[in-house]
Design a protein around this motif. Sequence first.
Motif, PDB file in Angstrom:
ATOM      1  N   LEU A  97       0.828  -1.214   0.000  1.00 35.45           N
ATOM      2  CA  LEU A  97       0.000   0.000   0.000  1.00 35.45           C
ATOM      3  C   LEU A  97       0.859   1.260   0.000  1.00 35.45           C
ATOM      4  O   LEU A  97       0.538   2.253  -0.664  1.00 35.45           O
ATOM      5  N   MET A  98       1.977   1.228   0.732  1.00 34.86           N
ATOM      6  CA  MET A  98       2.854   2.405   0.773  1.00 34.86           C
ATOM      7  C   MET A  98       3.501   2.650  -0.584  1.00 34.86           C
ATOM      8  O   MET A  98       3.740   3.795  -0.967  1.00 34.86           O
ATOM      9  N   LEU A  99       3.800   1.565  -1.315  1.00 35.42           N
ATOM     10  CA  LEU A  99       4.314   1.753  -2.672  1.00 35.42           C
ATOM     11  C   LEU A  99       3.284   2.441  -3.560  1.00 35.42           C
ATOM     12  O   LEU A  99       3.614   3.336  -4.355  1.00 35.42           O
ATOM     13  N   VAL A 100       2.023   2.010  -3.403  1.00 38.17           N
ATOM     14  CA  VAL A 100       0.948   2.661  -4.166  1.00 38.17           C
ATOM     15  C   VAL A 100       0.809   4.121  -3.747  1.00 38.17           C
ATOM     16  O   VAL A 100       0.670   5.030  -4.585  1.00 38.17           O
ATOM     17  N   PHE A 101       0.870   4.368  -2.428  1.00 39.57           N
ATOM     18  CA  PHE A 101       0.785   5.748  -1.934  1.00 39.57           C
ATOM     19  C   PHE A 101       1.939   6.587  -2.459  1.00 39.57           C
ATOM     20  O   PHE A 101       1.767   7.746  -2.840  1.00 39.57           O
ATOM     21  N   GLY A 102       3.155   5.981  -2.461  1.00 41.69           N
ATOM     22  CA  GLY A 102       4.317   6.721  -2.950  1.00 41.69           C
ATOM     23  C   GLY A 102       4.167   7.113  -4.407  1.00 41.69           C
ATOM     24  O   GLY A 102       4.465   8.245  -4.801  1.00 41.69           O
ATOM     25  N   ALA A 103       3.718   6.134  -5.233  1.00 42.19           N
ATOM     26  CA  ALA A 103       3.509   6.444  -6.654  1.00 42.19           C
ATOM     27  C   ALA A 103       2.434   7.519  -6.827  1.00 42.19           C
ATOM     28  O   ALA A 103       2.583   8.446  -7.640  1.00 42.19           O
ATOM     29  N   GLY A 104       1.354   7.412  -6.030  1.00 42.34           N
ATOM     30  CA  GLY A 104       0.306   8.443  -6.096  1.00 42.34           C
ATOM     31  C   GLY A 104       0.818   9.795  -5.660  1.00 42.34           C
ATOM     32  O   GLY A 104       0.451  10.834  -6.241  1.00 42.34           O
ATOM     33  N   ALA A 105       1.701   9.805  -4.630  1.00 38.07           N
ATOM     34  CA  ALA A 105       2.258  11.077  -4.158  1.00 38.07           C
ATOM     35  C   ALA A 105       3.117  11.728  -5.226  1.00 38.07           C
ATOM     36  O   ALA A 105       3.078  12.949  -5.420  1.00 38.07           O
ATOM     37  N   VAL A 106       3.917  10.918  -5.931  1.00 37.47           N
ATOM     38  CA  VAL A 106       4.748  11.469  -7.005  1.00 37.47           C
ATOM     39  C   VAL A 106       3.878  12.084  -8.102  1.00 37.47           C
ATOM     40  O   VAL A 106       4.147  13.191  -8.595  1.00 37.47           O
ATOM     41  N   VAL A 107       2.822  11.370  -8.471  1.00 31.79           N
ATOM     42  CA  VAL A 107       1.908  11.901  -9.491  1.00 31.79           C
ATOM     43  C   VAL A 107       1.255  13.189  -9.009  1.00 31.79           C
ATOM     44  O   VAL A 107       1.125  14.178  -9.767  1.00 31.79           O
ATOM     45  N   MET A 108       0.853  13.221  -7.733  1.00 36.24           N
ATOM     46  CA  MET A 108       0.214  14.419  -7.193  1.00 36.24           C
ATOM     47  C   MET A 108       1.176  15.600  -7.150  1.00 36.24           C
ATOM     48  O   MET A 108       0.793  16.748  -7.410  1.00 36.24           O
ATOM     49  N   VAL A 109       2.454  15.349  -6.810  1.00 38.14           N
ATOM     50  CA  VAL A 109       3.443  16.435  -6.790  1.00 38.14           C
ATOM     51  C   VAL A 109       3.649  16.995  -8.193  1.00 38.14           C
ATOM     52  O   VAL A 109       3.737  18.219  -8.395  1.00 38.14           O
ATOM     53  N   ILE A 110       3.723  16.092  -9.180  1.00 38.18           N
ATOM     54  CA  ILE A 110       3.887  16.561 -10.564  1.00 38.18           C
ATOM     55  C   ILE A 110       2.681  17.393 -11.002  1.00 38.18           C
ATOM     56  O   ILE A 110       2.824  18.461 -11.615  1.00 38.18           O
ATOM     57  N   LEU A 111       1.491  16.890 -10.671  1.00 30.51           N
ATOM     58  CA  LEU A 111       0.287  17.666 -10.993  1.00 30.51           C
ATOM     59  C   LEU A 111       0.277  18.998 -10.250  1.00 30.51           C
ATOM     60  O   LEU A 111      -0.162  20.015 -10.787  1.00 30.51           O
ATOM     61  N   SER A 112       0.756  18.980  -9.004  1.00 29.42           N
ATOM     62  CA  SER A 112       0.803  20.224  -8.228  1.00 29.42           C
ATOM     63  C   SER A 112       1.717  21.242  -8.887  1.00 29.42           C
ATOM     64  O   SER A 112       1.394  22.434  -8.977  1.00 29.42           O
ATOM     65  N   LEU A 113       2.893  20.784  -9.350  1.00 35.16           N
ATOM     66  CA  LEU A 113       3.808  21.702 -10.042  1.00 35.16           C
ATOM     67  C   LEU A 113       3.165  22.283 -11.293  1.00 35.16           C
ATOM     68  O   LEU A 113       3.285  23.489 -11.573  1.00 35.16           O
TER      69      LEU A 113
END
Length: 454
Positions: free
Chosen positions: A159-175
């Motif tokens: 689950l943390m791997l999934v969260f990590g991948a989602g966090a990376v996508v969210m950071v890119i979208l945030s930028l």
Amino acid sequence: MKLVHQINLAFALSLILVLSVTAVVIHYVLLDHFIGTQRKDMQSIGAALTAKLETAAAQSIPIESEPLTVSGFASAQVAEVGVIIQDSQGNIVRSTPVTPTAQYMGIAAVRPDSIASFKSSSVDGQFLTEVTAVPQGTMTLITPVSKIKAIEQALLGRLMLVFGAGAVVMVILSLFITKRLIKPLMHLREELKKVKERQFSEVRRVSASGELGAVAESVYEMAGELERYNHVQRQFFQNASHELKSPLMSISGYAEGIRDGIFEGEDIRKGLDIIMSESGRMRNIVTEMTLLAKLDSEDDIFKAAEVNMKELVEETIERINPVLVKKGLFVHLSYGDNESLTVYADRDKLLQALLNIVSNGARHASKHIYIQAGLQKGRVVLTVSDDGEGISEELLPYLFHRFVKGKNGETGLGLAIARAIVERCGGLITAGNRQEGGAVISLGFPVHRKTSVA
């Protein structure tokens, strides 16, 4: 630090905090869920084995010949379960061939003294135990909590791997999103610098959406208004200098002529009359310019109170009556029946505005001036019209501007002063032409209703 970096840093910290709290919550929720599920499975297995052992005891089947299989009794078993059967004296009479529990305890086989250690370990959370009474004695089911934790941590890691991948996508979208949001703001800052440097005509509209778009549109409109105001101010000073220059030239020319002896006899008296006339004209211009400046800048110049429009119109006619008699003009008054024509305004200033309007009508009227007052759509409306030549279409849009003079106009400030007074009193002034011929100027004010005090 730039705003874009501040927003991204704040978002990243918030995301880390949220994911950390979420991971902790999920950890405890999963562990509690797995332990609860395992307990239910052990209860189901214990009930099934107890029934099996009771059947064997009833049929006098030796316990050693009865297989102790735990598979198939629970559909969602989380970890392996060890089985130990003891007689009434506490001796082990049967156990699983090689119990996982024994392996976790570091022993090759279950001994009587290890049972006590299992039960004591279950108190401090190392093992889950389920003890059931059977005809042969007692049956103990044992599962190590470490095995459940290992399964839970493996699932949590995924689950943390999934969260990590989602966090990376969210950071890119945030930028990406932050850049799109901040870019119009940076453009808006550049346009505001132009406003600060008084470069109003160079301000451009910034394309943006939402509240930022509304602010950008307001800045663009403000720059346009400031540019128009600057243009009006420059035009005002140009017209003022022109209006003052003409009487000054006349005064200076006649004064020099009298001083140098150019004028003699009756010409001297005529020259002095012109000097006096032009001086009076200059005094009127300066007085009206000063009044306009006060109307634009001073708030305490207005002393608002209840004003009866009928009384104000009648006083206006009395003040201007000599001009009307001299020009042979007739004034026709009409009011609405049984209507309260009371407004909240500065009486003296509003009287000055009416004098300017009626005087303007008197200069252009042929024989008649019409003054009508009444209520229209909840507002007090006063119209002043004449039977003159009317207002030219070219002059009509600029009629209330400063130093805009029509035919037979004087200073070009009278109607500008009237507009400033009416607007400061909360009203609206407009101008147009009558279908029958002649000009009409309309004034509209909110109705002032007296509040009764109990």
